[in-house]
Structures are given as structure tokens and as C-alpha cells.
Write a protein that holds these residues in place. Structure first.
Motif, PDB file in Angstrom:
ATOM      1  N   UNK A 184      10.106 -22.801 -11.019  1.00 30.86           N
ATOM      2  CA  UNK A 184      11.013 -22.082 -10.132  1.00 30.86           C
ATOM      3  C   UNK A 184      12.461 -22.504 -10.338  1.00 30.86           C
ATOM      4  N   UNK A 185      12.653 -23.737 -10.826  1.00 31.86           N
ATOM      5  CA  UNK A 185      14.003 -24.241 -11.019  1.00 31.86           C
ATOM      6  C   UNK A 185      14.673 -23.774 -12.298  1.00 31.86           C
ATOM      7  N   UNK A 186      13.924 -23.121 -13.191  1.00 31.30           N
ATOM      8  CA  UNK A 186      14.512 -22.625 -14.432  1.00 31.30           C
ATOM      9  C   UNK A 186      15.282 -21.337 -14.172  1.00 31.30           C
ATOM     10  N   UNK A 187      16.342 -21.116 -14.953  1.00 33.17           N
ATOM     11  CA  UNK A 187      17.061 -19.858 -14.792  1.00 33.17           C
ATOM     12  C   UNK A 187      16.298 -18.746 -15.519  1.00 33.17           C
ATOM     13  N   UNK A 188      16.619 -17.477 -15.241  1.00 36.64           N
ATOM     14  CA  UNK A 188      15.853 -16.367 -15.833  1.00 36.64           C
ATOM     15  C   UNK A 188      15.802 -16.400 -17.359  1.00 36.64           C
ATOM     16  N   UNK A 189      16.900 -16.792 -18.002  1.00 33.77           N
ATOM     17  CA  UNK A 189      16.902 -16.841 -19.468  1.00 33.77           C
ATOM     18  C   UNK A 189      15.942 -17.910 -19.973  1.00 33.77           C
ATOM     19  N   UNK A 190      15.881 -19.046 -19.300  1.00 29.76           N
ATOM     20  CA  UNK A 190      14.963 -20.103 -19.708  1.00 29.76           C
ATOM     21  C   UNK A 190      13.515 -19.684 -19.507  1.00 29.76           C
ATOM     22  N   UNK A 191      13.218 -19.056 -18.391  1.00 29.89           N
ATOM     23  CA  UNK A 191      11.855 -18.582 -18.144  1.00 29.89           C
ATOM     24  C   UNK A 191      11.453 -17.550 -19.205  1.00 29.89           C
ATOM     25  N   UNK A 192      12.384 -16.664 -19.535  1.00 28.01           N
ATOM     26  CA  UNK A 192      12.101 -15.644 -20.546  1.00 28.01           C
ATOM     27  C   UNK A 192      11.854 -16.283 -21.912  1.00 28.01           C
ATOM     28  N   UNK A 193      12.631 -17.310 -22.244  1.00 22.97           N
ATOM     29  CA  UNK A 193      12.475 -17.979 -23.537  1.00 22.97           C
ATOM     30  C   UNK A 193      11.091 -18.618 -23.659  1.00 22.97           C
ATOM     31  N   UNK A 194      10.655 -19.317 -22.614  1.00 24.00           N
ATOM     32  CA  UNK A 194       9.341 -19.970 -22.664  1.00 24.00           C
ATOM     33  C   UNK A 194       8.227 -18.936 -22.719  1.00 24.00           C
ATOM     34  N   UNK A 195       8.343 -17.876 -21.934  1.00 25.14           N
ATOM     35  CA  UNK A 195       7.309 -16.835 -21.959  1.00 25.14           C
ATOM     36  C   UNK A 195       7.222 -16.193 -23.331  1.00 25.14           C
ATOM     37  N   UNK A 196       8.369 -15.956 -23.967  1.00 23.43           N
ATOM     38  CA  UNK A 196       8.376 -15.323 -25.283  1.00 23.43           C
ATOM     39  C   UNK A 196       7.764 -16.214 -26.343  1.00 23.43           C
ATOM     40  N   UNK A 197       7.999 -17.521 -26.259  1.00 22.43           N
ATOM     41  CA  UNK A 197       7.436 -18.418 -27.275  1.00 22.43           C
ATOM     42  C   UNK A 197       5.913 -18.449 -27.201  1.00 22.43           C
ATOM     43  N   UNK A 198       5.346 -18.272 -25.999  1.00 21.56           N
ATOM     44  CA  UNK A 198       3.897 -18.207 -25.899  1.00 21.56           C
ATOM     45  C   UNK A 198       3.371 -16.884 -26.451  1.00 21.56           C
ATOM     46  N   UNK A 199       4.053 -15.792 -26.140  1.00 21.65           N
ATOM     47  CA  UNK A 199       3.578 -14.476 -26.567  1.00 21.65           C
ATOM     48  C   UNK A 199       3.742 -14.250 -28.062  1.00 21.65           C
ATOM     49  N   UNK A 200       4.838 -14.741 -28.640  1.00 25.11           N
ATOM     50  CA  UNK A 200       5.226 -14.342 -29.994  1.00 25.11           C
ATOM     51  C   UNK A 200       5.485 -15.552 -30.893  1.00 25.11           C
ATOM     52  N   UNK A 201       4.492 -15.975 -31.664  1.00 30.14           N
ATOM     53  CA  UNK A 201       4.731 -17.040 -32.653  1.00 30.14           C
ATOM     54  C   UNK A 201       5.852 -16.655 -33.606  1.00 30.14           C
ATOM     55  N   UNK A 202       6.562 -17.672 -34.072  1.00 28.20           N
ATOM     56  CA  UNK A 202       7.665 -17.449 -35.011  1.00 28.20           C
ATOM     57  C   UNK A 202       7.364 -18.203 -36.307  1.00 28.20           C
ATOM     58  N   UNK A 203       6.524 -17.654 -37.152  1.00 28.05           N
ATOM     59  CA  UNK A 203       6.157 -18.379 -38.382  1.00 28.05           C
ATOM     60  C   UNK A 203       7.394 -18.684 -39.206  1.00 28.05           C
ATOM     61  N   UNK A 204       7.506 -19.916 -39.665  1.00 24.66           N
ATOM     62  CA  UNK A 204       8.722 -20.389 -40.325  1.00 24.66           C
ATOM     63  C   UNK A 204       8.680 -20.119 -41.825  1.00 24.66           C
ATOM     64  N   UNK A 205       8.545 -18.842 -42.161  1.00 24.54           N
ATOM     65  CA  UNK A 205       8.455 -18.461 -43.567  1.00 24.54           C
ATOM     66  C   UNK A 205       9.724 -18.818 -44.333  1.00 24.54           C
ATOM     67  N   UNK A 206      10.867 -18.767 -43.683  1.00 31.14           N
ATOM     68  CA  UNK A 206      12.116 -19.066 -44.384  1.00 31.14           C
ATOM     69  C   UNK A 206      12.189 -20.518 -44.833  1.00 31.14           C
ATOM     70  N   UNK A 207      11.430 -21.397 -44.168  1.00 30.17           N
ATOM     71  CA  UNK A 207      11.445 -22.814 -44.541  1.00 30.17           C
ATOM     72  C   UNK A 207      10.448 -23.144 -45.644  1.00 30.17           C
ATOM     73  N   UNK A 208       9.580 -22.185 -46.004  1.00 32.63           N
ATOM     74  CA  UNK A 208       8.512 -22.472 -46.965  1.00 32.63           C
ATOM     75  C   UNK A 208       9.018 -22.991 -48.304  1.00 32.63           C
ATOM     76  N   UNK A 209      10.067 -22.416 -48.910  1.00 35.30           N
ATOM     77  CA  UNK A 209      10.523 -22.948 -50.201  1.00 35.30           C
ATOM     78  C   UNK A 209      10.978 -24.416 -50.118  1.00 35.30           C
ATOM     79  N   UNK A 210      11.672 -24.776 -49.034  1.00 31.26           N
ATOM     80  CA  UNK A 210      12.115 -26.162 -48.889  1.00 31.26           C
ATOM     81  C   UNK A 210      10.924 -27.088 -48.711  1.00 31.26           C
ATOM     82  N   UNK A 211       9.933 -26.656 -47.926  1.00 26.22           N
ATOM     83  CA  UNK A 211       8.723 -27.455 -47.748  1.00 26.22           C
ATOM     84  C   UNK A 211       8.017 -27.639 -49.090  1.00 26.22           C
ATOM     85  N   UNK A 212       7.906 -26.568 -49.856  1.00 26.59           N
ATOM     86  CA  UNK A 212       7.214 -26.646 -51.147  1.00 26.59           C
ATOM     87  C   UNK A 212       7.922 -27.604 -52.103  1.00 26.59           C
TER      88      UNK A 212
END
Length: 331
Positions: A184-212
Motif C-alpha cells: 500500500x505504501x508504494x506509489x502507482x508507478x512502483x506497483x505497476x513496475x512490480x506487476x509488469x515484471x511478474x507478468x512479462x519476463x524480459x529475456x536478456x537476449x542483448x546480453x547474450x554475445x557478452x556472456x558468450x
């Protein structure tokens, strides 16, 4: 009174999935596809399934469910240092499926596939007799012999993670306990950010060449940082991790400031889909610089050491913690 007639399996494929088909799939008119790796490359294969009520809420938007189903597989591809080439889809539908749901699912799937450059190559559509189940088999490629394995870390390597940790776990907890004081203490943008991270994974494909190019071992964080790190190290190696160095979003920092006990959920919760990797100390800055140039932040959080037992986490108050149940388990 009978509802509207549903299209046949062939009709569903032609309407919703054939437009997503890539080269070698023959418009999904055949029972198999052909995929040829580029000269001098190995294929990288992975499969993950998501089930309604286990990995996502049945009431989630179908486009979000599709993004998650593909995203969790692309995350594995990225952690191997690979470039995605295509995927197969098995869709087991419950008795109450609708074409409106399927249309939204196909739109979300198509958008995610296009963004990743990973076209649909084939699959199967069946009746589940229970909850919906979505299984994706994804294919990527790496230059021959360069796949980054999970269990090849060495004592003295630095431990790194991309992005931020714990957002999805907090997003799930917030959904289950929306009136908790910390939420309840989070602002709307923070609540939206956390909800979005659960709903939508962000695969880090751009980092793959550096990892390799630089990592000695890597995997994605799907079942919780503490538990996945323990899986990566295996016998004969353990680690020390500084919790203060684990990268947190502003929303996660606010949540933990309001409720310090949430740090355990951050470290052991799943669905981060960040890359966890190890790197020789002399290669650390090269890894970070190349990932940053691709738009991906990389944080060094600890060091691999010789020994046995689960990783030890040095908490912000100086105490050390070992998490006995450090990762999600299906069984």
C-alpha cells in the motif's frame, strides 16, 4: 442453447498461427519443419511449459500469457550466449476456451516472436481435459563450441547478474496480498513496475554475445537467485554473496525499506529471468562494458569459492544467511 461453433484445429492453425510461421515451417501445413544452423554454428535447444494456476493466473490477459510462455524459453537461450532461431508450440486448451482468448494469445505471441526474431516453426493444439498448458521448445544457435554451460564456474570467479532481482517475486506477492502495508505504501508507478515484471519476463537476449565471450558459466534466474546459484555451483564449489550488491529496482528498495523481511522473498523468489553468470576477475569489466553497450546493466554480487554447501549471503547487517529452501520447486 448451444454456443457458437468453434473452428477445427486446422482452422485455428490457419487463422491464428500460420501468420507467425517462419522459413522452413511451410506455412504450418506439414507435420515437421526444417531448420539449418548457419555454417560454423551449433543449435541450442530448450523447452519450458507454463500451466494455468501454477505459473500464471488463468485470468491474466492472453497476450501476457503468450509473452511469458515464449519469454521464459528465450531467457534460457540468452543465458547460453545464443541467438534465437525459432520455436515450436504445444497448446493444450481447457474445455472453456474461446476464440477471443486465442486471438489475444496469438497477437501477444506474434509480437513477442517478432521482437526477438524468433518465428514459429510448428507445434500441436490439443484439448487438455484440465487447465491450460502451454509448452514452448525454442531453438537458438552459437558459433561451434561456444555454448556457455551452467556448471563450469571456477573458484575465484566473480558472480554477476543482469538487470534487477526480486521484482517479479514482489509483484506476485503484491497480487496475492494487495493490502499489505508495504504494498500500500508504494506509489502507482512502483506497483505497476512490480506487476509488469511478474507478468512479462524480459529475456536478456542483448546480453547474450557478452556472456558468450566472457562468462565461464551461466544460467537464467527462473526459480530464485539463492537456489539457482546453488544449482550452478554444484559439488566442490560454493560462494559468498554480498546482499548489498544484489541489484534492486527502486520499487523493490522501497518495499524492503517498508518491510525488511521481504529481502528473503527477493533472494529466493522466482520469475526474475535475469542472467546469472560467473566471470574471471580480469574479464569482469569487459563483460560489464559490452553488456552496458547493449543496454543491459550487469552487477557483480559475489565470488565463487572452493568448498561444499549452499552459498552464503552476507546480509546488510553483517549477519550471514544460508537459505535452505532457496528456489521454487514443482514437487
Amino acid at each position: 442453447m448451444a454456443g457458437p461453433a468453434r473452428a477445427s484445429e486446422e482452422g485455428l492453425i490457419a487463422r491464428y498461427f500460420a501468420p507467425l510461421a517462419g522459413p522452413g515451417a511451410d506455412g504450418l501445413r506439414d507435420d515437421a519443419a526444417a531448420l539449418t544452423p548457419a555454417p560454423g554454428h551449433d543449435l541450442v535447444l530448450t523447452v519450458d511449459a507454463v500451466v494455468a494456476g501454477i505459473h500464471y493466473f488463468a485470468e491474466d490477459p492472453p497476450a501476457s500469457i503468450a509473452r511469458k510462455a515464449l519469454g521464459v524459453n528465450l531467457s534460457d537461450i540468452a543465458a547460453k550466449g545464443a541467438v534465437p532461431r525459432g520455436f515450436l508450440l504445444t497448446l493444450a486448451l481447457p474445455d472453456d476456451w474461446t476464440e477471443a482468448w486465442l486471438d489475444g494469445f496469438a497477437q501477444g505471441l506474434g509480437a513477442a516472436a517478432a521482437a526477438a526474431g524468433c518465428p514459429l516453426l510448428g507445434g500441436d493444439t490439443v484439448r487438455s481435459g484440465g487447465p491450460a498448458l502451454i509448452s514452448v521448445s525454442a531453438f537458438g544457435e552459437v558459433p561451434t563450441g561456444t555454448i556457455v554451460r551452467r556448471t563450469t564456474a571456477r573458484a575465484g570467479d566473480r558472480i554477476c547478474v543482469t538487470g534487477t532481482i526480486g521484482d517479479a517475486a514482489l509483484g506476485l506477492r503484491m497480487r496475492l496480498e494487495p493490502d499489505a502495508p508495504w504494498a500500500s505504501g508504494l506509489d502507482p508507478a512502483q506497483r505497476s513496475e512490480l506487476a509488469d515484471r511478474y507478468l512479462h519476463p524480459r529475456p536478456r537476449l542483448a546480453a547474450a554475445p557478452a556472456v558468450r565471450r566472457h562468462a565461464t558459466a551461466a544460467m537464467d534466474v527462473s526459480d530464485g537467485l539463492a537456489g539457482d546459484l546453488a544449482k550452478m555451483l554444484g559439488a566442490g564449489r560454493t560462494a559468498r554473496v554480498a546482499v548489498a550488491d544484489v541489484p534492486l529496482s527502486g520499487a523493490a528498495r522501497s518495499a524492503c525499506a517498508a518491510e525488511p523481511a521481504l529481502i528473503e522473498a527477493v533472494l529466493t523468489g522466482g520469475d526474475d529471468y535475469e542472467i546469472l553468470c560467473t566471470v574471471a576477475p580480469e574479464r569482469l569489466e569487459d563483460l560489464r562494458a559490452e553488456a552496458a553497450a547493449a543496454g543491459i546493466a550487469v552487477a557483480a554480487i559475489g565470488t565463487v569459492t572452493s568448498g561444499d554447501g549452499p552459498p552464503r549471503f552476507e546480509m546488510r547487517d553483517g549477519a550471514e544467511r544460508v537459505f535452505a529452501t532457496g528456489a521454487f520447486s514443482h514437487f
